[in-house]
Design a protein around this motif. Structure first.
Motif, short mmCIF file in Angstrom:
data_model
loop_
_atom_site.label_atom_id
_atom_site.label_comp_id
_atom_site.label_asym_id
_atom_site.label_seq_id
_atom_site.Cartn_x
_atom_site.Cartn_y
_atom_site.Cartn_z
N ARG A 240 39.68 -9.19 26.56
CA ARG A 240 38.58 -9.62 25.69
C ARG A 240 38.39 -11.13 25.80
O ARG A 240 37.26 -11.61 25.91
CB ARG A 240 38.88 -9.22 24.25
N HIS A 241 39.48 -11.88 25.77
CA HIS A 241 39.38 -13.33 25.89
C HIS A 241 38.88 -13.72 27.27
O HIS A 241 38.05 -14.65 27.39
CB HIS A 241 40.75 -13.97 25.63
N ARG B 107 34.56 -15.96 30.82
CA ARG B 107 33.67 -15.82 31.97
C ARG B 107 32.20 -15.81 31.55
O ARG B 107 31.34 -16.34 32.27
CB ARG B 107 34.03 -14.57 32.76
N ARG B 108 31.91 -15.23 30.41
CA ARG B 108 30.52 -15.27 29.94
C ARG B 108 30.11 -16.69 29.58
O ARG B 108 28.97 -17.12 29.85
CB ARG B 108 30.34 -14.33 28.75
N LEU B 109 31.02 -17.43 28.96
CA LEU B 109 30.73 -18.83 28.63
C LEU B 109 30.53 -19.64 29.90
O LEU B 109 29.60 -20.45 29.99
CB LEU B 109 31.86 -19.41 27.79
N ALA C 115 29.52 -18.57 32.78
CA ALA C 115 28.25 -18.19 33.40
C ALA C 115 27.07 -18.87 32.70
O ALA C 115 26.13 -19.34 33.35
CB ALA C 115 28.07 -16.67 33.36
N THR C 116 27.13 -18.95 31.36
CA THR C 116 26.07 -19.62 30.61
C THR C 116 26.03 -21.11 30.94
O THR C 116 24.96 -21.69 31.14
CB THR C 116 26.28 -19.44 29.10
N GLU C 117 27.21 -21.73 31.01
CA GLU C 117 27.26 -23.15 31.34
C GLU C 117 26.72 -23.41 32.74
O GLU C 117 26.00 -24.38 32.98
CB GLU C 117 28.70 -23.66 31.22
N ASP C 118 27.09 -22.56 33.69
CA ASP C 118 26.60 -22.74 35.06
C ASP C 118 25.09 -22.61 35.13
O ASP C 118 24.42 -23.37 35.83
CB ASP C 118 27.25 -21.70 35.99
N THR C 119 24.54 -21.65 34.39
CA THR C 119 23.09 -21.48 34.38
C THR C 119 22.40 -22.72 33.83
O THR C 119 21.42 -23.22 34.40
CB THR C 119 22.70 -20.25 33.54
N ALA C 120 22.93 -23.21 32.71
CA ALA C 120 22.33 -24.41 32.10
C ALA C 120 22.47 -25.62 33.01
O ALA C 120 21.54 -26.41 33.17
CB ALA C 120 23.00 -24.69 30.75
N ALA D 158 31.58 -29.09 30.19
CA ALA D 158 30.73 -29.40 29.05
C ALA D 158 29.40 -28.70 29.17
O ALA D 158 28.87 -28.49 30.24
CB ALA D 158 30.50 -30.91 28.97
N LEU D 159 28.82 -28.34 28.01
CA LEU D 159 27.48 -27.78 28.00
C LEU D 159 26.49 -28.86 28.41
O LEU D 159 26.59 -30.01 28.01
CB LEU D 159 27.13 -27.26 26.61
N VAL D 160 25.55 -28.47 29.21
CA VAL D 160 24.57 -29.42 29.69
C VAL D 160 23.69 -29.90 28.54
O VAL D 160 23.44 -29.17 27.58
CB VAL D 160 23.71 -28.77 30.80
#
Length: 425
Positions: free
Chosen positions: A177-178, A183-185, A187-192, A223-225
């Motif tokens: 679960r962790h 990995r979802r986080l 993927a979101t960061e990479d997209t941003a 870091a988040l973009v």
């Protein structure tokens, strides 16, 4: 308390500890090591965690623990009942061990052949601890989701009880679960980040009479973009509009708003309004949309024919001008309110810009440091002395290096420009 009640209480305590000990960071390898350490302590065996970095890729050993010496395992009712366990291969097959990626020469013989092959692989791993060493393997997965890898526990002495198997499965699901969250986080960061880089990496083209160089640095590897950006717009009569802005916040929403500001800016700049009136237009447009985040912005209209630069700022830090000798000077500008407030009140400032001078506009991440007054931060920039004759590219490189922008706490966007020297007649 009966023996069974005591066993259930022990199991419940183990599961509670698993929640606090597994998944304490956003690092996959650390999570696997925490899982291995937890299982080694509670199941008294050697643990191997094989992790898939991508679907179909070969598994890698992410964490492992050594096998305790014979006699080091726990005794008591649970261990006594565990002695009724079956053979290693039978237990591995029943536990549903998983190996990811097609093996060399694998055929489409069906799921049963694959499971038999995987069970044999687990048995081979267990043989290192002795021919009669009990081994238990479970997929590193959450229910029916695609597994992230395999967890294998091997130990001396008795086999595994049903309660121990339940602890293993619970810990594996918890770790999975962790890992899924991580990995979802990512993927979101990479997209941003890709969105941000794509937007920043393709500014408009200024007139050929202007040399430019830009750079963008995210705040740290994970870091988040943010909403930092820069832009150049070609105007009439050989002039160019240079822009740098910073949308408040981080993440995809900030990047989307940044693109909206950029689009609105291009439309306003096409009317050839002076910089302060462009800011007024942007402020009024954004103020009508409650969904847009406020932003700071700095506009500079460079006129090489006249050798001038006209500035207008909306809550943004002042730019710097590096002279031919490498010395820096901050441009004194009136500070207007950020865009999106609807207040307006932007004023222009014009100063000469000689061919040997390099203009640098930037977002606050370049200079700001936690707990430091902004005046001190700007003074550090103004105190820089670059090599004489530095052009835009060298100015960007030197400033980013000397201000340690690669370790900044916020995103950094910089744009440098210099009037191109005319060839001698």
């Amino acid at each position: 308390m009966t023996e069974r009640e005591e066993t259930l209480l022990t199991r419940a305590r183990a599961l509670e500890q698993a929640i606090g000990e597994i998944g304490t960071t956003l690092d996959e390898t650390t999570t696997c090591r925490e899982l291995a350490a937890f299982l080694a302590h509670h199941l008294h065996g050697a643990v191997a965690v094989d992790l898939l970095d991508a679907p179909g890729a070969p598994a890698r050993r992410a964490a492992s623990t050594d096998l305790p010496p014979p006699g080091a395992s726990a005794a008591g009712p649970a261990a006594s009942r565990a002695s009724r366990a079956g053979s290693v291969a039978a237990r591995a097959s029943a536990a549903g061990p998983v190996t990811f990626g097609a093996a060399p020469g694998a055929s489409a013989a069906g799921p049963r052949a694959s499971r038999a092959s995987r069970a044999g692989s687990v048995a081979a791993r267990a043989s290192a601890a002795g021919p009669d060493a009990p081994s238990l393997a479970v997929p590193l997965a959450v229910h029916d989701e695609a597994p992230f890898g395999t967890v294998i526990v091997t130990r001396h002495g008795p086999g595994f009880s049903a309660d121990e198997a339940a602890v293993l499965r619970h810990a594996a699901r918890l770790a999975a679960r962790h890992l899924g969250h991580v990995r979802r986080l990512a993927a979101t960061e990479d997209t941003a980040l890709h969105l941000q880089r794509a937007l920043v990496a393709e500014p408009g083209r200024p007139h050929p009479n202007l040399e430019i160089a830009g750079g963008y640095l995210p705040a740290g590897p994970r870091a988040l973009v943010g909403g930092d950006w820069f832009e150049t717009v070609r105007l009439h009569f050989g002039r160019s509009l240079l822009v740098v802005g910073d949308v408040m916040g981080h993440g995809l929403d900030a990047a989307v708003d940044m693109n909206a500001y950029r689009t609105a800016l291009r439309e306003a700049a096409a009317t050839d309004l002076p910089p302060h009136r462009v800011l007024r237009h942007l402020d009024s447009v954004v103020a009508q949309d409650d969904a847009r985040r406020p932003a700071t912005c700095l506009l500079v209209r460079v006129d090489p024919a006249r050798g001038t630069a006209t500035f207008a700022g909306a809550g943004h830090l002042p730019p710097a001008v590096f002279g031919p000798d490498g010395s820096a000077e901050l441009v004194d500008l009136p500070v207007g309110p950020p865009l999106g407030t609807g207040v307006g009140g932007y004023e222009p400032t014009t100063r000469p810009l000689a061919p040997g001078e390099t203009l640098l506009i930037f977002t606050d991440g370049l200079v700001e440091r936690r707990g430091e007054d902004i005046d001190l931060s700007l003074a550090r920039l103004a105190a820089l002395r670059l090599p004489a004759g530095s052009g835009p590219e060298q100015v960007v490189e030197e400033v980013l290096h000397r201000l340690d922008a690669h370790h900044a706490e916020d995103d950094v966007a910089v744009l440098a420009a210099r009037v191109r020297a005319r060839p001698a007649p």
